[in-house]
Design a protein around this motif. Structure first.
Motif, PDB file in Angstrom:
ATOM      1  N   ALA A  22       0.833  -1.201   0.000  1.00 59.34           N
ATOM      2  CA  ALA A  22       0.000   0.000   0.000  1.00 59.34           C
ATOM      3  C   ALA A  22       0.870   1.254   0.000  1.00 59.34           C
ATOM      4  CB  ALA A  22      -0.919   0.004   1.223  1.00 59.34           C
ATOM      5  N   LEU A  23       1.954   1.210   0.759  1.00 57.34           N
ATOM      6  CA  LEU A  23       2.863   2.353   0.808  1.00 57.34           C
ATOM      7  C   LEU A  23       3.507   2.590  -0.544  1.00 57.34           C
ATOM      8  CD1 LEU A  23       4.455   4.563   2.239  1.00 57.34           C
ATOM      9  CD2 LEU A  23       6.092   2.808   2.977  1.00 57.34           C
ATOM     10  N   ARG A  24       3.961   1.521  -1.164  1.00 56.57           N
ATOM     11  CA  ARG A  24       4.604   1.650  -2.470  1.00 56.57           C
ATOM     12  C   ARG A  24       3.642   2.218  -3.509  1.00 56.57           C
ATOM     13  NH1 ARG A  24       9.267  -0.365  -4.415  1.00 56.57           N
ATOM     14  NH2 ARG A  24       9.527  -0.283  -6.671  1.00 56.57           N
ATOM     15  N   THR A  25       2.422   1.699  -3.506  1.00 55.47           N
ATOM     16  CA  THR A  25       1.411   2.194  -4.437  1.00 55.47           C
ATOM     17  C   THR A  25       1.153   3.684  -4.223  1.00 55.47           C
ATOM     18  OG1 THR A  25       0.335   0.028  -4.560  1.00 55.47           O
ATOM     19  CG2 THR A  25      -0.989   1.937  -5.177  1.00 55.47           C
ATOM     20  N   ALA A  26       1.018   4.074  -2.959  1.00 52.11           N
ATOM     21  CA  ALA A  26       0.773   5.483  -2.649  1.00 52.11           C
ATOM     22  C   ALA A  26       1.943   6.358  -3.104  1.00 52.11           C
ATOM     23  CB  ALA A  26       0.539   5.649  -1.149  1.00 52.11           C
ATOM     24  N   MET A  27       3.154   5.851  -2.923  1.00 52.11           N
ATOM     25  CA  MET A  27       4.331   6.613  -3.350  1.00 52.11           C
ATOM     26  C   MET A  27       4.370   6.727  -4.870  1.00 52.11           C
ATOM     27  SD  MET A  27       7.290   5.285  -0.715  1.00 52.11           S
ATOM     28  CE  MET A  27       8.598   6.205  -1.541  1.00 52.11           C
ATOM     29  N   ALA A 115       4.265  13.801   2.569  1.00 52.28           N
ATOM     30  CA  ALA A 115       2.806  13.889   2.753  1.00 52.28           C
ATOM     31  C   ALA A 115       2.196  12.502   2.858  1.00 52.28           C
ATOM     32  CB  ALA A 115       2.185  14.661   1.594  1.00 52.28           C
ATOM     33  N   VAL A 116       2.710  11.582   2.054  1.00 51.83           N
ATOM     34  CA  VAL A 116       2.217  10.202   2.115  1.00 51.83           C
ATOM     35  C   VAL A 116       2.508   9.605   3.484  1.00 51.83           C
ATOM     36  CG1 VAL A 116       2.574   7.866   1.246  1.00 51.83           C
ATOM     37  CG2 VAL A 116       2.387   9.767  -0.353  1.00 51.83           C
ATOM     38  N   GLU A 117       3.702   9.863   3.965  1.00 54.11           N
ATOM     39  CA  GLU A 117       4.077   9.286   5.254  1.00 54.11           C
ATOM     40  C   GLU A 117       3.246   9.888   6.383  1.00 54.11           C
ATOM     41  OE1 GLU A 117       8.057   8.284   5.501  1.00 54.11           O
ATOM     42  OE2 GLU A 117       8.131   7.997   7.668  1.00 54.11           O
ATOM     43  N   VAL A 118       2.991  11.152   6.282  1.00 54.98           N
ATOM     44  CA  VAL A 118       2.123  11.792   7.276  1.00 54.98           C
ATOM     45  C   VAL A 118       0.733  11.160   7.273  1.00 54.98           C
ATOM     46  CG1 VAL A 118       0.878  13.936   7.811  1.00 54.98           C
ATOM     47  CG2 VAL A 118       3.318  14.009   7.307  1.00 54.98           C
ATOM     48  N   ARG A 119       0.239  10.920   6.064  1.00 56.16           N
ATOM     49  CA  ARG A 119      -1.074  10.290   5.948  1.00 56.16           C
ATOM     50  C   ARG A 119      -1.053   8.896   6.573  1.00 56.16           C
ATOM     51  NH1 ARG A 119      -2.512   9.776   0.041  1.00 56.16           N
ATOM     52  NH2 ARG A 119      -2.518   7.521   0.222  1.00 56.16           N
TER      53      ARG A 119
ATOM     54  N   ARG B 134      -2.543  -4.061  15.084  1.00 54.68           N
ATOM     55  CA  ARG B 134      -3.351  -2.855  15.099  1.00 54.68           C
ATOM     56  C   ARG B 134      -2.682  -1.741  14.306  1.00 54.68           C
ATOM     57  NH1 ARG B 134      -2.745   0.253  19.231  1.00 54.68           N
ATOM     58  NH2 ARG B 134      -2.115  -1.530  20.501  1.00 54.68           N
ATOM     59  N   ILE B 135      -1.391  -1.589  14.507  1.00 52.40           N
ATOM     60  CA  ILE B 135      -0.650  -0.512  13.856  1.00 52.40           C
ATOM     61  C   ILE B 135      -0.584  -0.705  12.347  1.00 52.40           C
ATOM     62  CG2 ILE B 135       1.680   0.408  13.590  1.00 52.40           C
ATOM     63  CD1 ILE B 135       1.977  -0.066  16.676  1.00 52.40           C
ATOM     64  N   LEU B 136      -0.280  -1.923  11.915  1.00 47.48           N
ATOM     65  CA  LEU B 136      -0.189  -2.184  10.477  1.00 47.48           C
ATOM     66  C   LEU B 136      -1.547  -1.988   9.810  1.00 47.48           C
ATOM     67  CD1 LEU B 136       2.230  -5.260  10.321  1.00 47.48           C
ATOM     68  CD2 LEU B 136       2.655  -2.940   9.512  1.00 47.48           C
ATOM     69  N   ARG B 137      -2.594  -2.442  10.480  1.00 44.86           N
ATOM     70  CA  ARG B 137      -3.931  -2.261   9.911  1.00 44.86           C
ATOM     71  C   ARG B 137      -4.261  -0.774   9.778  1.00 44.86           C
ATOM     72  NH1 ARG B 137      -5.868  -7.054  12.840  1.00 44.86           N
ATOM     73  NH2 ARG B 137      -6.021  -8.730  11.291  1.00 44.86           N
ATOM     74  N   SER B 138      -3.835  -0.017  10.771  1.00 47.49           N
ATOM     75  CA  SER B 138      -4.064   1.425  10.733  1.00 47.49           C
ATOM     76  C   SER B 138      -3.346   2.062   9.552  1.00 47.49           C
ATOM     77  CB  SER B 138      -3.593   2.051  12.044  1.00 47.49           C
ATOM     78  OG  SER B 138      -3.586   3.463  11.937  1.00 47.49           O
ATOM     79  N   MET B 139      -2.100   1.648   9.335  1.00 42.09           N
ATOM     80  CA  MET B 139      -1.329   2.199   8.211  1.00 42.09           C
ATOM     81  C   MET B 139      -1.996   1.877   6.889  1.00 42.09           C
ATOM     82  SD  MET B 139       2.662   1.490   9.030  1.00 42.09           S
ATOM     83  CE  MET B 139       3.277   1.310  10.687  1.00 42.09           C
ATOM     84  N   ILE B 140      -2.390   0.619   6.734  1.00 43.66           N
ATOM     85  CA  ILE B 140      -3.031   0.190   5.489  1.00 43.66           C
ATOM     86  C   ILE B 140      -4.294   0.998   5.245  1.00 43.66           C
ATOM     87  CG2 ILE B 140      -4.242  -1.728   4.370  1.00 43.66           C
ATOM     88  CD1 ILE B 140      -2.275  -3.586   5.975  1.00 43.66           C
ATOM     89  N   HIS B 141      -5.077   1.127   6.290  1.00 40.22           N
ATOM     90  CA  HIS B 141      -6.341   1.858   6.168  1.00 40.22           C
ATOM     91  C   HIS B 141      -6.101   3.304   5.761  1.00 40.22           C
ATOM     92  CE1 HIS B 141     -10.522   2.867   7.019  1.00 40.22           C
ATOM     93  NE2 HIS B 141     -10.080   3.930   7.652  1.00 40.22           N
ATOM     94  N   SER B 142      -5.161   3.940   6.416  1.00 40.76           N
ATOM     95  CA  SER B 142      -4.889   5.348   6.126  1.00 40.76           C
ATOM     96  C   SER B 142      -4.350   5.537   4.711  1.00 40.76           C
ATOM     97  CB  SER B 142      -3.871   5.896   7.125  1.00 40.76           C
ATOM     98  OG  SER B 142      -4.377   5.800   8.441  1.00 40.76           O
ATOM     99  N   GLY B 148      -7.949   8.670   6.864  1.00 37.82           N
ATOM    100  CA  GLY B 148      -7.802   7.625   7.867  1.00 37.82           C
ATOM    101  C   GLY B 148      -7.722   8.173   9.261  1.00 37.82           C
ATOM    102  N   ASN B 149      -8.504   9.213   9.523  1.00 38.77           N
ATOM    103  CA  ASN B 149      -8.465   9.838  10.839  1.00 38.77           C
ATOM    104  C   ASN B 149      -9.011   8.910  11.913  1.00 38.77           C
ATOM    105  OD1 ASN B 149      -7.793  11.845  12.496  1.00 38.77           O
ATOM    106  ND2 ASN B 149      -9.217  13.376  11.682  1.00 38.77           N
TER     107      ASN B 149
END
Lengths: 152, 152
Positions: A22-27, A115-119, B134-142, B148-149
């Motif tokens: 997901a991170l890679r896609t967002a980047m 910005a992606v990382e903040v999100r 929990r943390i990884l799921r949060s990252m994926i969701h955001s 992803g607030n």
DNA sequence: TGACTCATGTCAGTATTCTGACATACATTG
DNA sequence: CAATGTATGTCAGAATACTGACATGAGTCA
């Protein structure tokens, strides 16, 4: 049906891959308008933080082979983002550096990626963020060599 | 032997990539002796848990394109690990299933991968493990959709 | 000094994945 | 019912990364 499988919904490894994907896609999405790939960006970011890094060091830092990084570096050099001396100051190692153009190009990309990382961090508390660091470091350490019974 | 810890370790995104890369490398190491790639294994594991998955569904589950998964599925079918009906029961969707050979092949791979995952978790407490989920799921969701607030 | 090991830069070929494109099947909407 | 939109399976070509191989330079050890 038997029990031979790993329950993917309960697998931390699968979740790790999912998050990384997901991170890679967002980047990729934010870098595409800038005409930059993730590896491309990674190389520039590494050079900004550690000027003089060699091809092999950049490759390790960007998680690709040194052959792959070499091809990228030659393109970046040709397009004026990076410079390398014609001859190695010592050994065969050619220290690479960003040109002003490379720095400028990086600044836009860096802002977009930030910005992606903040999100990505938006739904997490400060406690969770530091927990995330600790946990990921523990995973990396355990996977690298053997058991990793010692987390710290 | 220029040794250098890169300051980029301050970035959670970089750490996530590092962990994912380490996991993939570890998986490749244990799967190579079995003549199996990570994508290959992922496909079999998905089919074991959810028999009848289509090519496109398998692709999404393994984080590759459906074209890539199609090539893999054809090879797995040719080698007798997977079966697909000659004609689609409904629409164009061809539900894939593991053959006995496929199941047997998966069992070895699954055990090997499970050992890797155990190793990865070895340095973590039970609390940290659930925090990791929990943390990884949060990252994926955001990362998936916008802000992803809402983390919980 | 010489033999050995290791790391590096680089070229070449292979392998893997992705993008583009097409025909088809179903659902939705008017 | 017809038109449209979405999703699928699949083929073909392009892009990307990897493995293999070679020569070179530096460090180690006897």
């Amino acid at each position: 049906m038997s029990q031979s499988g790993i329950d993917l919904d309960r697998s931390l490894g699968y979740l790790l891959k999912e998050a990384s994907s997901a991170l890679r896609t967002a980047m990729e999405e934010v870098l595409r308008p800038l005409g930059m790939s993730v590896t491309h960006y990674s190389c520039l970011e590494l050079l900004a933080q550690r000027p003089g890094l060699s091809n092999s060091e950049l490759a390790r830092g960007a998680f690709v082979t040194r052959q792959t990084m070499n091809v990228l570096l030659q393109a970046l050099e040709r397009d004026g983002y990076v410079t390398r001396p014609a001859e190695a100051p010592v050994g065969k190692v050619l220290p690479a550096r960003l040109t002003p153009r490379g720095q400028q190009s990086l600044e836009q990309a860096s802002a977009a990626v930030r910005a992606v990382e903040v999100r990505m961090l938006s739904g997490m508390t400060e406690t969770e963020r530091s927990a995330a660091f600790r946990i990921l470091r523990s995973m990396i350490h355990s996977l690298r060599d053997g058991d990793g019974n010692d987390g710290a």
